[in-house]
Each structure stands twice: as C-alpha cells, then as structure tokens.
Motif scaffolding. Structure first.
Motif, PDB file in Angstrom:
ATOM      1  N   SER A  55     -13.389 -66.422  95.198  1.00 41.25           N
ATOM      2  CA  SER A  55     -14.055 -67.743  94.668  1.00 41.25           C
ATOM      3  C   SER A  55     -14.882 -67.701  93.588  1.00 41.25           C
ATOM      4  O   SER A  55     -14.945 -68.723  92.777  1.00 41.25           O
ATOM      5  N   ILE A  56     -15.152 -66.611  93.068  1.00 38.17           N
ATOM      6  CA  ILE A  56     -16.176 -66.265  91.715  1.00 38.17           C
ATOM      7  C   ILE A  56     -15.572 -66.826  90.437  1.00 38.17           C
ATOM      8  O   ILE A  56     -16.051 -67.366  89.831  1.00 38.17           O
ATOM      9  N   PRO A  57     -14.066 -66.399  90.488  1.00 34.96           N
ATOM     10  CA  PRO A  57     -13.421 -66.818  89.060  1.00 34.96           C
ATOM     11  C   PRO A  57     -13.619 -68.480  88.884  1.00 34.96           C
ATOM     12  O   PRO A  57     -13.567 -68.903  87.753  1.00 34.96           O
ATOM     13  N   ARG A  58     -13.984 -69.245  89.837  1.00 32.10           N
ATOM     14  CA  ARG A  58     -14.249 -70.532  89.648  1.00 32.10           C
ATOM     15  C   ARG A  58     -15.622 -70.686  88.899  1.00 32.10           C
ATOM     16  O   ARG A  58     -15.571 -72.053  88.459  1.00 32.10           O
ATOM     17  N   ILE A  59     -16.193 -69.707  89.034  1.00 29.62           N
ATOM     18  CA  ILE A  59     -18.045 -69.975  88.414  1.00 29.62           C
ATOM     19  C   ILE A  59     -17.747 -69.077  87.106  1.00 29.62           C
ATOM     20  O   ILE A  59     -18.760 -69.259  86.556  1.00 29.62           O
ATOM     21  N   HIS A  60     -17.304 -68.153  86.923  1.00 30.05           N
ATOM     22  CA  HIS A  60     -17.158 -67.245  85.871  1.00 30.05           C
ATOM     23  C   HIS A  60     -15.921 -66.841  85.201  1.00 30.05           C
ATOM     24  O   HIS A  60     -14.970 -66.418  85.829  1.00 30.05           O
ATOM     25  N   PRO A  61     -15.553 -67.419  83.850  1.00 29.42           N
ATOM     26  CA  PRO A  61     -14.250 -67.641  83.583  1.00 29.42           C
ATOM     27  C   PRO A  61     -13.673 -66.167  83.254  1.00 29.42           C
ATOM     28  O   PRO A  61     -12.406 -66.111  82.898  1.00 29.42           O
ATOM     29  N   TYR A  62     -14.570 -65.102  83.298  1.00 30.93           N
ATOM     30  CA  TYR A  62     -13.813 -63.739  82.824  1.00 30.93           C
ATOM     31  C   TYR A  62     -13.855 -62.977  84.110  1.00 30.93           C
ATOM     32  O   TYR A  62     -13.863 -61.467  83.766  1.00 30.93           O
ATOM     33  N   SER A  63     -14.032 -63.521  85.321  1.00 27.18           N
ATOM     34  CA  SER A  63     -14.088 -62.522  86.441  1.00 27.18           C
ATOM     35  C   SER A  63     -12.666 -62.346  87.395  1.00 27.18           C
ATOM     36  O   SER A  63     -12.903 -62.111  88.562  1.00 27.18           O
ATOM     37  N   HIS A  64     -11.607 -62.821  86.547  1.00 30.25           N
ATOM     38  CA  HIS A  64     -10.107 -62.966  87.618  1.00 30.25           C
ATOM     39  C   HIS A  64      -9.928 -61.561  88.130  1.00 30.25           C
ATOM     40  O   HIS A  64      -9.264 -61.566  89.080  1.00 30.25           O
ATOM     41  N   MET A  65     -10.585 -60.277  87.621  1.00 24.58           N
ATOM     42  CA  MET A  65     -10.011 -59.097  88.271  1.00 24.58           C
ATOM     43  C   MET A  65     -10.707 -59.106  89.893  1.00 24.58           C
ATOM     44  O   MET A  65     -10.623 -57.987  90.364  1.00 24.58           O
ATOM     45  N   LEU A  66     -11.838 -59.900  89.925  1.00 33.82           N
ATOM     46  CA  LEU A  66     -12.301 -59.741  91.342  1.00 33.82           C
ATOM     47  C   LEU A  66     -11.256 -59.987  92.530  1.00 33.82           C
ATOM     48  O   LEU A  66     -11.524 -59.917  93.422  1.00 33.82           O
ATOM     49  N   ARG A  67     -10.130 -60.794  92.091  1.00 31.35           N
ATOM     50  CA  ARG A  67      -9.268 -60.833  93.112  1.00 31.35           C
ATOM     51  C   ARG A  67      -8.608 -59.518  93.277  1.00 31.35           C
ATOM     52  O   ARG A  67      -7.799 -59.488  94.592  1.00 31.35           O
ATOM     53  N   GLU A  68      -8.489 -58.671  92.582  1.00 27.84           N
ATOM     54  CA  GLU A  68      -8.001 -57.312  92.916  1.00 27.84           C
ATOM     55  C   GLU A  68      -9.391 -56.279  93.533  1.00 27.84           C
ATOM     56  O   GLU A  68      -8.940 -55.294  94.070  1.00 27.84           O
ATOM     57  N   ALA A  69     -10.276 -56.431  92.952  1.00 22.59           N
ATOM     58  CA  ALA A  69     -11.594 -55.425  93.425  1.00 22.59           C
ATOM     59  C   ALA A  69     -11.927 -55.616  94.893  1.00 22.59           C
ATOM     60  O   ALA A  69     -12.021 -56.793  95.367  1.00 22.59           O
ATOM     61  N   PRO A  70     -12.110 -54.512  95.292  1.00 26.86           N
ATOM     62  CA  PRO A  70     -12.509 -54.658  97.089  1.00 26.86           C
ATOM     63  C   PRO A  70     -13.920 -55.003  97.012  1.00 26.86           C
ATOM     64  O   PRO A  70     -14.125 -55.375  98.339  1.00 26.86           O
ATOM     65  N   VAL A  71     -14.805 -54.552  96.078  1.00 22.90           N
ATOM     66  CA  VAL A  71     -16.100 -55.149  96.297  1.00 22.90           C
ATOM     67  C   VAL A  71     -16.802 -55.287  94.928  1.00 22.90           C
ATOM     68  O   VAL A  71     -16.236 -54.939  93.908  1.00 22.90           O
ATOM     69  N   ALA A  72     -17.921 -55.952  94.846  1.00 24.95           N
ATOM     70  CA  ALA A  72     -18.753 -56.012  93.670  1.00 24.95           C
ATOM     71  C   ALA A  72     -20.042 -56.143  94.051  1.00 24.95           C
ATOM     72  O   ALA A  72     -20.528 -56.217  95.188  1.00 24.95           O
ATOM     73  N   ILE A  73     -20.978 -55.741  92.856  1.00 19.88           N
ATOM     74  CA  ILE A  73     -22.407 -55.711  93.057  1.00 19.88           C
ATOM     75  C   ILE A  73     -23.046 -56.629  92.088  1.00 19.88           C
ATOM     76  O   ILE A  73     -22.639 -56.738  90.958  1.00 19.88           O
ATOM     77  N   LEU A  74     -23.804 -57.577  92.557  1.00 21.40           N
ATOM     78  CA  LEU A  74     -24.266 -58.736  91.585  1.00 21.40           C
ATOM     79  C   LEU A  74     -25.868 -58.021  91.627  1.00 21.40           C
ATOM     80  O   LEU A  74     -26.600 -57.971  92.455  1.00 21.40           O
ATOM     81  N   VAL A  75     -25.829 -57.834  90.329  1.00 15.16           N
ATOM     82  CA  VAL A  75     -27.484 -57.362  89.673  1.00 15.16           C
ATOM     83  C   VAL A  75     -28.243 -58.644  89.351  1.00 15.16           C
ATOM     84  O   VAL A  75     -28.123 -59.326  88.712  1.00 15.16           O
ATOM     85  N   CYS A  76     -29.683 -58.458  90.228  1.00 17.33           N
ATOM     86  CA  CYS A  76     -30.494 -59.589  89.862  1.00 17.33           C
ATOM     87  C   CYS A  76     -31.825 -59.233  89.486  1.00 17.33           C
ATOM     88  O   CYS A  76     -32.070 -57.852  90.000  1.00 17.33           O
ATOM     89  N   GLY A  77     -32.543 -59.891  89.044  1.00 17.60           N
ATOM     90  CA  GLY A  77     -34.061 -59.474  88.605  1.00 17.60           C
ATOM     91  C   GLY A  77     -35.130 -60.557  89.279  1.00 17.60           C
ATOM     92  O   GLY A  77     -34.759 -61.703  89.046  1.00 17.60           O
ATOM     93  N   GLU A  78     -36.064 -59.878  89.572  1.00 19.07           N
ATOM     94  CA  GLU A  78     -37.245 -60.962  90.054  1.00 19.07           C
ATOM     95  C   GLU A  78     -38.001 -61.074  88.826  1.00 19.07           C
ATOM     96  O   GLU A  78     -38.713 -60.083  88.400  1.00 19.07           O
TER      97      GLU A  78
END
Length: 166
Positions: A55-78
């Motif tokens: 579902s992420i490619p619907r909110i990030h235009p350059y993330s189509h590879m997530l449909r193949e990737a088995p996992v992702a890490i979202l890096v956030c800052g406080e």
C-alpha cells in the motif's frame, strides 16, 4: 572502504525472506550511529506486513519496489528529544546510512526513500503509521536480497575538494 565504495541503491529484490536476526543487526548498526550530544532521537518501525508494504506506493511515488521487498524500515526522529533536538535530521541520517552499509555488508540490498522534508509525504506516513506528533518520518528503507547487480560507481570528484579555503 570496499563496503562503502561498492554499496549501491538496489530497487529489485528476490522473493526471499530476510531473517529477523539480520534485521536486528541492521537496527543495532543504526543505533551505533553518532548523534549530537548522544541524544539518539531515532525510532524505527520494521514493516513486514505484505498488505502494508504493497500500500505504501500510494503515498510515496518512488516506492514501487516495496511490492518486491520482503521488509522495510521506517526511520523516524523524535523532534523534542533533548539535549540536542535541533540535530534530529543529521542524527537519523547517520543511522540511515549505517543501515544501508550494514545491509550491503550482509549481502542485502536497500535504497534510501526520502520522506522528510516533503510535507505531503510526512503527513501521509504520520497518518498511515499512527505516529505521535513529536515523531517525524525521515526515510523508508526497503530491505531484501538483490535481484540486480550494479557495478561500483566512482563518484570521487577532485573539483569538489577545497583546501583551507574555497
């Protein structure tokens, strides 16, 4: 030096699971990054739910590879992390680069997908992942076994190096 100079952005992945121990080691590498006044403002969301990744490619235009990737890490800052809250971007960027280098060293591939400072992406990721107000998503890193090979890129440019003054 070889690990740094040979790391490339990988956007195609094999359908092969990444071990939890490997993800744990990538996160250990991330948290070994330097941070201003040792503030360590980082937080990480490990994403391995297939529907969520798809579902992420619907909110990030350059993330189509997530449909193949088995996992992702979202890096956030406080953003209100004391003692040095003004440096969260630099701190989390160092953690992000450590993940990329550690992944490459383990035979995994990844690519840095920028989120911050683009407001539409920040808002979309905050909503999708129910992030608290003080947490800002910086980058998303798909992780997987590469389905492509890329030769090292020599990006050294002597014209960009200045000594003592401009």
């Amino acid at each position: 030096m070889n690990n740094i100079l040979s790391r490339r952005s990988i956007r195609r992945y094999l359908s092969r699971t990444v071990a939890e121990t490997d993800i744990q080691e990538l996160l250990q590498a991330a948290m070994a990054a330097p941070s201003a006044e040792n503030g360590q403002p980082w937080h990480f969301i490990v994403i391995d739910d297939r529907q969520l990744l798809d579902s992420i490619p619907r909110i990030h235009p350059y993330s189509h590879m997530l449909r193949e990737a088995p996992v992702a890490i979202l890096v956030c800052g406080e953003t209100n992390q004391e003692p040095s809250k003004e440096f969260w971007v630099q701190d989390c960027s160092a953690a992000t680069e450590n993940i990329l280098l550690a992944a490459h060293a383990k035979g995994l591939g990844s690519v840095w997908l920028g989120i911050y400072p683009l407001e539409d992406r920040v808002i979309a990721f905050k909503e999708k992942f129910s992030l608290p107000d003080k947490i800002i998503p910086l980058a998303l890193l798909p992780i997987g076994y590469p389905a492509e090979e890329k030769a090292p890129a020599n990006r050294y440019a002597a014209a960009r190096v200045h000594k003592n003054t401009w």
